[in-house]
Design an enzyme around this catalytic site. Structure first.
Site, PDB file in Angstrom:
ATOM      1  N   ASN A   1      40.518  40.065  43.337  1.00  0.00           N
ATOM      2  CA  ASN A   1      40.061  40.266  44.723  1.00  0.00           C
ATOM      3  C   ASN A   1      38.816  39.440  45.046  1.00  0.00           C
ATOM      4  O   ASN A   1      38.198  39.632  46.080  1.00  0.00           O
ATOM      5  CB  ASN A   1      39.784  41.758  44.972  1.00  0.00           C
ATOM      6  CG  ASN A   1      38.680  42.308  44.074  1.00  0.00           C
ATOM      7  OD1 ASN A   1      38.092  41.579  43.268  1.00  0.00           O
ATOM      8  ND2 ASN A   1      38.388  43.590  44.219  1.00  0.00           N
TER       9      ASN A   1
ATOM     10  N   ASP B   1      27.849  44.459  33.745  1.00  0.00           N
ATOM     11  CA  ASP B   1      28.217  45.749  34.337  1.00  0.00           C
ATOM     12  C   ASP B   1      28.661  46.741  33.273  1.00  0.00           C
ATOM     13  O   ASP B   1      28.882  46.388  32.114  1.00  0.00           O
ATOM     14  CB  ASP B   1      29.308  45.563  35.408  1.00  0.00           C
ATOM     15  CG  ASP B   1      30.386  44.561  34.987  1.00  0.00           C
ATOM     16  OD1 ASP B   1      30.618  44.417  33.772  1.00  0.00           O
ATOM     17  OD2 ASP B   1      30.981  43.926  35.870  1.00  0.00           O
TER      18      ASP B   1
ATOM     19  N   HIS C   1      35.987  39.445  43.235  1.00  0.00           N
ATOM     20  CA  HIS C   1      34.704  40.048  42.834  1.00  0.00           C
ATOM     21  C   HIS C   1      34.057  39.266  41.696  1.00  0.00           C
ATOM     22  O   HIS C   1      34.730  38.570  40.934  1.00  0.00           O
ATOM     23  CB  HIS C   1      34.853  41.541  42.494  1.00  0.00           C
ATOM     24  CG  HIS C   1      35.486  41.853  41.181  1.00  0.00           C
ATOM     25  ND1 HIS C   1      36.065  43.078  40.907  1.00  0.00           N
ATOM     26  CD2 HIS C   1      35.649  41.132  40.041  1.00  0.00           C
ATOM     27  CE1 HIS C   1      36.519  43.089  39.675  1.00  0.00           C
ATOM     28  NE2 HIS C   1      36.287  41.923  39.121  1.00  0.00           N
TER      29      HIS C   1
ATOM     30  N   GLU D   1      32.416  44.287  44.639  1.00  0.00           N
ATOM     31  CA  GLU D   1      33.723  44.279  45.275  1.00  0.00           C
ATOM     32  C   GLU D   1      33.619  43.766  46.717  1.00  0.00           C
ATOM     33  O   GLU D   1      32.558  43.888  47.352  1.00  0.00           O
ATOM     34  CB  GLU D   1      34.287  45.713  45.302  1.00  0.00           C
ATOM     35  CG  GLU D   1      34.403  46.377  43.934  1.00  0.00           C
ATOM     36  CD  GLU D   1      35.616  45.898  43.127  1.00  0.00           C
ATOM     37  OE1 GLU D   1      35.941  44.696  43.149  1.00  0.00           O
ATOM     38  OE2 GLU D   1      36.230  46.744  42.452  1.00  0.00           O
TER      39      GLU D   1
HETATM   40  P1  PGA Z   1      39.555  39.651  33.699  1.00  0.00           P
HETATM   41  O1  PGA Z   1      38.516  40.240  34.715  1.00  0.00           O
HETATM   42  O2  PGA Z   1      38.823  38.648  32.866  1.00  0.00           O
HETATM   43  O3  PGA Z   1      40.026  40.815  32.871  1.00  0.00           O
HETATM   44  O4  PGA Z   1      40.650  39.023  34.501  1.00  0.00           O
HETATM   45  C1  PGA Z   1      37.679  39.345  35.357  1.00  0.00           C
HETATM   46  C2  PGA Z   1      36.797  40.079  36.329  1.00  0.00           C
HETATM   47  O5  PGA Z   1      37.227  41.110  36.882  1.00  0.00           O
HETATM   48  O6  PGA Z   1      35.672  39.622  36.563  1.00  0.00           O
END
Ligand code: PGA
Length: 257
Positions: A150, A81, A152, A157
């Site tokens: 959350n 992304d 995702h 999302e």
């Molecule tokens: P993070 O993010 O590694 O910074 O916890 C993970 C994600 O949002 O996929």
């Protein structure tokens, strides 16, 4: 649950869970496996995440590349992304993240590195280009993932419905807050929109490995493994795939026991 590098439990789905004492040990084992797949210039197409979780992995891969002279010439990568409005040269783009933490440390040909361009004039055209590029590369062999608080994956999302293919999306507020560290600690600086591989793009990979470390990932990992398949927990869709491994640290493992 015993910590180590062997699978510690298999849920009714085919998802394998593997627990490690600490994130450094997890990163070392995963880096070793990825490096072994690249052995002797064998072609390998990777889907790659950004965020705090893969930092230890990328550091381990960079170290191993130096110490074992790992050949990246036949490796292709596609990042999951990118923020809308950001791209090459922007200090806050995920492209810059990847250069700083991985690509500046390994000899991967730049033509082999795939990114979504967050500055594309027409996001739909850019997302379609990315899907074509992944297909033209022969598809994704291995996708590495983190997981959002959350639930995702990529920037897919939680929602009533998900888009399967690469698309533009609006970020949830907790996701923007979780990314503030990459924007100098300022949540307001985090873009509201991003381009992301879709869940279908991710599920099209031959193999998927999701890393989850730290207490903040207990709830989403439990939901993805032990709850129903639901678009409200996008990572739960991984239960539908035949070759998924979830690598967790002791914090997460203790909560799964
Ligand atoms: P993070 O993010 O590694 O910074 O916890 C993970 C994600 O949002 O996929």
């Amino acid at each position: 649950m015993v910590c180590g590098s062997r699978p510690t439990s298999t849920y009714p789905s085919s998802v394998v869970v593997e627990a490690f004492a600490a994130e450094e040990a997890l990163a070392e084992v995963l880096a070793g496996r990825v490096a072994a797949r690249m052995g002797a210039g064998r072609p390998l197409t990777l889907g790659l995440p950004t965020g705090r979780t893969p930092l230890a992995l990328y550091a381990a891969l960079a170290r191993m590349t130096r110490s074992h002279r790992i050949d990246w010439s036949a490796v292709r990568t596609f990042n999951l992304d990118e923020f809308v409005g950001l791209g090459a040269g922007d200090p806050h783009s995920y492209r810059t993240f990847m250069e700083r933490h991985l690509f500046d440390h390994v000899a991967i040909p730049s033509r082999n590195v795939g990114f979504l361009d967050g500055r594309a004039v027409d996001p739909a055209v850019e997302c379609a280009r990315y899907e074509r590029a992944i297909r033209a590369a022969g598809g994704l062999d291995l996708v590495l993932l983190g997981i959002g608080g959350n639930g995702h994956i990529g920037f897919n999302e939680p929602a009533d419905a998900l888009i399967a293919q690469t698309h533009a999306t609006t970020l949830d507020e907790p996701t923007r807050a979780a990314n503030a560290w990459w924007f100098g600690g300022n949540p307001a600086a985090v873009p509201h929109q991003a381009l992301t591989m879709g869940v279908g793009t991710i599920l099209s990979a031959t193999e998927i490995v999701l890393m989850a470390t730290g207490a903040a990932k207990i709830a989403p990992v439990r939901a993805m493994l032990q709850g129903p398949v639901t678009t409200r927990v996008p990572a739960s869709l991984l239960q539908l795939h035949r070759n998924v491994r979830v690598m967790v640290d002791a914090d997460v493992a203790a909560a799964l026991a």
